[in-house]
Design an enzyme around this catalytic site. Structure first.
Site, short mmCIF file in Angstrom:
data_model
loop_
_atom_site.label_atom_id
_atom_site.label_comp_id
_atom_site.label_asym_id
_atom_site.label_seq_id
_atom_site.Cartn_x
_atom_site.Cartn_y
_atom_site.Cartn_z
N ARG A 117 -6.15 1.79 3.97
CA ARG A 117 -5.03 2.28 3.15
C ARG A 117 -4.78 1.41 1.93
O ARG A 117 -4.36 1.91 0.89
CB ARG A 117 -3.77 2.43 4.00
CG ARG A 117 -3.28 1.17 4.68
CD ARG A 117 -2.21 1.51 5.73
NE ARG A 117 -1.71 0.39 6.47
CZ ARG A 117 -2.27 -0.10 7.58
NH1 ARG A 117 -3.37 0.45 8.07
NH2 ARG A 117 -1.73 -1.11 8.21
N GLU A 138 -2.37 -8.08 8.22
CA GLU A 138 -1.50 -8.69 9.23
C GLU A 138 -1.20 -10.16 8.94
O GLU A 138 -0.92 -10.94 9.85
CB GLU A 138 -2.05 -8.51 10.64
CG GLU A 138 -2.15 -7.06 11.07
CD GLU A 138 -2.58 -6.87 12.51
OE1 GLU A 138 -3.23 -7.78 13.09
OE2 GLU A 138 -2.27 -5.80 13.05
N HIS A 148 0.84 -1.20 0.00
CA HIS A 148 0.00 0.00 0.00
C HIS A 148 0.87 1.25 0.00
O HIS A 148 2.03 1.23 0.44
CB HIS A 148 -0.94 0.01 1.20
CG HIS A 148 -0.23 0.09 2.52
ND1 HIS A 148 0.30 1.27 3.02
CD2 HIS A 148 0.07 -0.87 3.42
CE1 HIS A 148 0.87 1.04 4.18
NE2 HIS A 148 0.76 -0.27 4.45
#
Length: 172
Positions: free
Chosen positions: A61, A87, A14
């Site tokens: 994001r 994550e 990102h």
């Protein structure tokens, strides 16, 4: 499509996000990120890779990066917003890649570090030119991407199975 057809995974981190009071999952892009995301999108559009599928993390994001980048594409690939990318560990990323249908030839993944860098590094058993050395030296900054090619089915994606063919950062 044959499982013998070469496949590509493009790992896009990102763009630069703001540090805000919002939860980490809901952090928006910073001004620099809003400038870099379309640049990365243009570079990907000019690469000649026709993406069959884009997997995008559910974080704000990554969604915003994808929204700005995909406007540069002549044709929007099918997009799946995947919560498991947020994550994700290296093992979880490889498990996601292994789930990709074999009719997909080119997969774009919009995610986070350390996952994107870790996956590019782990999957790359070999590399073209100095791509691996540059990626090791430069890290994997925001809005950077790596292209890893490999033979076989998506179920065969594992450590060292691919070849790093391109590494790009907004500073290139």
């Amino acid at each position: 499509m044959s499982v013998e057809t070469p496949r590509r995974i493009v790992l896009l981190r990102h763009a630069k996000a703001e540090w805000s009071q919002a939860s980490d999952h809901e952090r928006p892009l910073a001004e620099r990120g809003r400038k870099d995301a379309p640049v990365a999108g243009r570079r990907l559009a000019d690469s000649g890779i026709d993406f069959d599928l884009a997997l995008c993390s559910s974080a704000a994001r990554t969604r915003e990066t994808w929204k700005l980048a995909v406007h540069e594409f002549s044709q929007r690939p099918r997009t799946v917003y995947e919560e498991r990318l947020y994550e994700a560990s290296l093992g979880e990323l490889i498990a996601l890649f292994n789930e990709t249908p074999d009719e997909v030839r080119n997969l774009l993944v919009i995610g986070h570090n350390p996952g994107m860098h870790g996956a590019a590094d782990a999957l790359s058993g070999s590399a073209e030119g100095d791509t691996l050395a540059r990626m090791t030296r430069d890290g994997f900054p925001t809005a950077a991407y790596a292209v890893v090619e490999f033979p076989g089915s998506w179920k065969s994606v594992e450590h060292g199975a691919g070849r790093l063919t391109e590494y790009w950062t907004p500073n290139d």
